[in-house]
Design a protein around this motif. Sequence first.
Motif, PDB file in Angstrom:
ATOM      1  N   TRP A 103       8.818 -38.937  18.459  1.00  0.00           N
ATOM      2  CA  TRP A 103       7.934 -39.136  17.313  1.00  0.00           C
ATOM      3  C   TRP A 103       8.158 -38.007  16.315  1.00  0.00           C
ATOM      4  O   TRP A 103       8.629 -36.942  16.678  1.00  0.00           O
ATOM      5  CB  TRP A 103       6.469 -39.166  17.742  1.00  0.00           C
ATOM      6  CG  TRP A 103       6.069 -40.366  18.534  1.00  0.00           C
ATOM      7  CD1 TRP A 103       5.799 -40.401  19.865  1.00  0.00           C
ATOM      8  CD2 TRP A 103       5.891 -41.703  18.057  1.00  0.00           C
ATOM      9  NE1 TRP A 103       5.461 -41.675  20.256  1.00  0.00           N
ATOM     10  CE2 TRP A 103       5.511 -42.489  19.160  1.00  0.00           C
ATOM     11  CE3 TRP A 103       6.016 -42.304  16.811  1.00  0.00           C
ATOM     12  CZ2 TRP A 103       5.250 -43.858  19.058  1.00  0.00           C
ATOM     13  CZ3 TRP A 103       5.759 -43.661  16.696  1.00  0.00           C
ATOM     14  CH2 TRP A 103       5.372 -44.435  17.808  1.00  0.00           C
ATOM     15  N   PRO A 104       7.819 -38.206  15.036  1.00  0.00           N
ATOM     16  CA  PRO A 104       7.990 -37.131  14.046  1.00  0.00           C
ATOM     17  C   PRO A 104       7.209 -35.882  14.429  1.00  0.00           C
ATOM     18  O   PRO A 104       6.109 -35.968  15.002  1.00  0.00           O
ATOM     19  CB  PRO A 104       7.434 -37.752  12.754  1.00  0.00           C
ATOM     20  CG  PRO A 104       7.499 -39.223  12.961  1.00  0.00           C
ATOM     21  CD  PRO A 104       7.292 -39.444  14.421  1.00  0.00           C
ATOM     22  N   SER A 105       7.742 -34.720  14.103  1.00  0.00           N
ATOM     23  CA  SER A 105       7.068 -33.467  14.428  1.00  0.00           C
ATOM     24  C   SER A 105       5.878 -33.197  13.513  1.00  0.00           C
ATOM     25  O   SER A 105       4.890 -32.589  13.927  1.00  0.00           O
ATOM     26  CB  SER A 105       8.053 -32.294  14.349  1.00  0.00           C
ATOM     27  OG  SER A 105       8.631 -32.214  13.053  1.00  0.00           O
ATOM     28  N   ASP A 106       5.945 -33.650  12.258  1.00  0.00           N
ATOM     29  CA  ASP A 106       4.845 -33.466  11.322  1.00  0.00           C
ATOM     30  C   ASP A 106       3.653 -34.331  11.734  1.00  0.00           C
ATOM     31  O   ASP A 106       3.802 -35.534  11.999  1.00  0.00           O
ATOM     32  CB  ASP A 106       5.297 -33.854   9.912  1.00  0.00           C
ATOM     33  CG  ASP A 106       4.181 -33.767   8.904  1.00  0.00           C
ATOM     34  OD1 ASP A 106       3.847 -32.641   8.481  1.00  0.00           O
ATOM     35  OD2 ASP A 106       3.618 -34.833   8.553  1.00  0.00           O
ATOM     36  N   LYS A 107       2.469 -33.742  11.773  1.00  0.00           N
ATOM     37  CA  LYS A 107       1.292 -34.438  12.294  1.00  0.00           C
ATOM     38  C   LYS A 107       0.926 -35.654  11.449  1.00  0.00           C
ATOM     39  O   LYS A 107       0.580 -36.717  11.990  1.00  0.00           O
ATOM     40  CB  LYS A 107       0.110 -33.472  12.372  1.00  0.00           C
ATOM     41  CG  LYS A 107      -1.095 -34.034  13.107  1.00  0.00           C
ATOM     42  CD  LYS A 107      -2.166 -32.965  13.310  1.00  0.00           C
ATOM     43  CE  LYS A 107      -3.343 -33.522  14.110  1.00  0.00           C
ATOM     44  NZ  LYS A 107      -4.379 -32.466  14.332  1.00  0.00           N
ATOM     45  N   THR A 108       0.997 -35.519  10.120  1.00  0.00           N
ATOM     46  CA  THR A 108       0.662 -36.641   9.240  1.00  0.00           C
ATOM     47  C   THR A 108       1.664 -37.778   9.407  1.00  0.00           C
ATOM     48  O   THR A 108       1.290 -38.958   9.507  1.00  0.00           O
ATOM     49  CB  THR A 108       0.620 -36.179   7.777  1.00  0.00           C
ATOM     50  OG1 THR A 108      -0.378 -35.156   7.638  1.00  0.00           O
ATOM     51  CG2 THR A 108       0.300 -37.339   6.845  1.00  0.00           C
ATOM     52  N   ALA A 109       2.953 -37.430   9.431  1.00  0.00           N
ATOM     53  CA  ALA A 109       3.989 -38.442   9.618  1.00  0.00           C
ATOM     54  C   ALA A 109       3.856 -39.107  10.980  1.00  0.00           C
ATOM     55  O   ALA A 109       4.033 -40.329  11.115  1.00  0.00           O
ATOM     56  CB  ALA A 109       5.371 -37.808   9.466  1.00  0.00           C
ATOM     57  N   ARG A 110       3.516 -38.316  11.983  1.00  0.00           N
ATOM     58  CA  ARG A 110       3.380 -38.865  13.339  1.00  0.00           C
ATOM     59  C   ARG A 110       2.210 -39.836  13.412  1.00  0.00           C
ATOM     60  O   ARG A 110       2.297 -40.895  14.039  1.00  0.00           O
ATOM     61  CB  ARG A 110       3.216 -37.726  14.341  1.00  0.00           C
ATOM     62  CG  ARG A 110       3.265 -38.177  15.794  1.00  0.00           C
ATOM     63  CD  ARG A 110       3.440 -37.000  16.747  1.00  0.00           C
ATOM     64  NE  ARG A 110       2.324 -36.066  16.733  1.00  0.00           N
ATOM     65  CZ  ARG A 110       2.365 -34.846  16.205  1.00  0.00           C
ATOM     66  NH1 ARG A 110       3.477 -34.415  15.616  1.00  0.00           N
ATOM     67  NH2 ARG A 110       1.315 -34.056  16.256  1.00  0.00           N
ATOM     68  N   ALA A 111       1.103 -39.494  12.764  1.00  0.00           N
ATOM     69  CA  ALA A 111      -0.061 -40.384  12.766  1.00  0.00           C
ATOM     70  C   ALA A 111       0.272 -41.707  12.071  1.00  0.00           C
ATOM     71  O   ALA A 111      -0.090 -42.796  12.564  1.00  0.00           O
ATOM     72  CB  ALA A 111      -1.237 -39.701  12.082  1.00  0.00           C
ATOM     73  N   PHE A 120      15.522 -40.445  12.174  1.00  0.00           N
ATOM     74  CA  PHE A 120      15.138 -41.619  12.963  1.00  0.00           C
ATOM     75  C   PHE A 120      14.063 -41.215  13.959  1.00  0.00           C
ATOM     76  O   PHE A 120      14.107 -40.135  14.548  1.00  0.00           O
ATOM     77  CB  PHE A 120      16.366 -42.148  13.698  1.00  0.00           C
ATOM     78  CG  PHE A 120      16.070 -43.224  14.708  1.00  0.00           C
ATOM     79  CD1 PHE A 120      16.043 -44.559  14.328  1.00  0.00           C
ATOM     80  CD2 PHE A 120      15.824 -42.903  16.039  1.00  0.00           C
ATOM     81  CE1 PHE A 120      15.770 -45.550  15.260  1.00  0.00           C
ATOM     82  CE2 PHE A 120      15.561 -43.893  16.980  1.00  0.00           C
ATOM     83  CZ  PHE A 120      15.530 -45.221  16.583  1.00  0.00           C
ATOM     84  N   SER A 121      13.080 -42.100  14.162  1.00  0.00           N
ATOM     85  CA  SER A 121      12.040 -41.851  15.168  1.00  0.00           C
ATOM     86  C   SER A 121      11.599 -43.176  15.772  1.00  0.00           C
ATOM     87  O   SER A 121      12.117 -44.244  15.429  1.00  0.00           O
ATOM     88  CB  SER A 121      10.849 -41.105  14.560  1.00  0.00           C
ATOM     89  OG  SER A 121      10.141 -41.937  13.666  1.00  0.00           O
ATOM     90  N   ALA A 122      10.617 -43.105  16.652  1.00  0.00           N
ATOM     91  CA  ALA A 122      10.185 -44.294  17.392  1.00  0.00           C
ATOM     92  C   ALA A 122       9.696 -45.405  16.479  1.00  0.00           C
ATOM     93  O   ALA A 122       9.864 -46.586  16.790  1.00  0.00           O
ATOM     94  CB  ALA A 122       9.104 -43.921  18.400  1.00  0.00           C
ATOM     95  N   VAL A 123       9.094 -45.070  15.344  1.00  0.00           N
ATOM     96  CA  VAL A 123       8.606 -46.125  14.459  1.00  0.00           C
ATOM     97  C   VAL A 123       9.756 -46.979  13.935  1.00  0.00           C
ATOM     98  O   VAL A 123       9.615 -48.204  13.782  1.00  0.00           O
ATOM     99  CB  VAL A 123       7.764 -45.540  13.295  1.00  0.00           C
ATOM    100  CG1 VAL A 123       8.610 -44.697  12.352  1.00  0.00           C
ATOM    101  CG2 VAL A 123       7.058 -46.651  12.543  1.00  0.00           C
ATOM    102  N   ASP A 124      10.913 -46.369  13.705  1.00  0.00           N
ATOM    103  CA  ASP A 124      12.084 -47.143  13.291  1.00  0.00           C
ATOM    104  C   ASP A 124      12.526 -48.089  14.407  1.00  0.00           C
ATOM    105  O   ASP A 124      12.944 -49.219  14.142  1.00  0.00           O
ATOM    106  CB  ASP A 124      13.226 -46.206  12.905  1.00  0.00           C
ATOM    107  CG  ASP A 124      12.861 -45.284  11.763  1.00  0.00           C
ATOM    108  OD1 ASP A 124      12.670 -45.786  10.640  1.00  0.00           O
ATOM    109  OD2 ASP A 124      12.743 -44.069  11.997  1.00  0.00           O
ATOM    110  N   ALA A 125      12.431 -47.626  15.640  1.00  0.00           N
ATOM    111  CA  ALA A 125      12.799 -48.479  16.777  1.00  0.00           C
ATOM    112  C   ALA A 125      11.886 -49.689  16.867  1.00  0.00           C
ATOM    113  O   ALA A 125      12.338 -50.800  17.186  1.00  0.00           O
ATOM    114  CB  ALA A 125      12.744 -47.673  18.075  1.00  0.00           C
TER     115      ALA A 125
END
Length: 226
Positions: free
Chosen positions: A82-90, A155-160
């Motif tokens: 997941w993204p490291s940035d908290k806002t992006a991760r949320a 790339f992160s899980a949301v792209d998957a």
Amino acid sequence: MYTLHIANKNYSSWSLRPWLVLSAFEIPFAEQLHPFPEKGAWEAYRSFSPSGKVPCLQDGDRVIWDSLAIIEYLAEHHPHVWPSDKTARAWARSAAAEMHSGFQTLRNNCGMSCGVRIALHNISPALQKDIDRIDELWSQGLQKFGGPFLAGENFSAVDAFFAPVVFRAQTYQLPLGKAASEYLQTMLALPAMKTWYEAALIETWREPAHEKEVFDAGKLVADLRN
């Protein structure tokens, strides 16, 4: 090492998600591919998956099923999933959860078949609503976090989670705006996506129910499979 149980790459949208996370992040795993049987899938898959469905991940004596559970399990051991940035991760988790539980019309009307191209007979209001929401989500993520991926530079899980939609958009020539179309090309160029796609094209299995679902949706323009 992890073992990931999946079904046919040409058809199995749910299998693609954790496979793509493992592959894109170069997390070692063994792939076990189980072609969809013509009947009795639940009974056949129960030998390795408690739900009788794919995907299913084995990690030693642990068994994790459902694509969202698998990716969250992987994220516990590989924080960069997941993204490291908290806002992006949320935002990424919210968008992934929406994809996981929604877009039923898109799923039903546009079954995944990587290797064919279909001209849809029509786009119903319900399907257009799903397409519009996909376009909105993708454009929002790209604008908010700067792209080229949905939650930022990497790339992160949301792209998957949206990877099966990428293949569907290619198969059915779904109408998308400029930003979403550019993201589509970014995803199709991802090495792990290309590996999945190339493997899907050389599969020789044809499962009647999946084939019927795809060809009922529209006119066959091209079949690129072997």
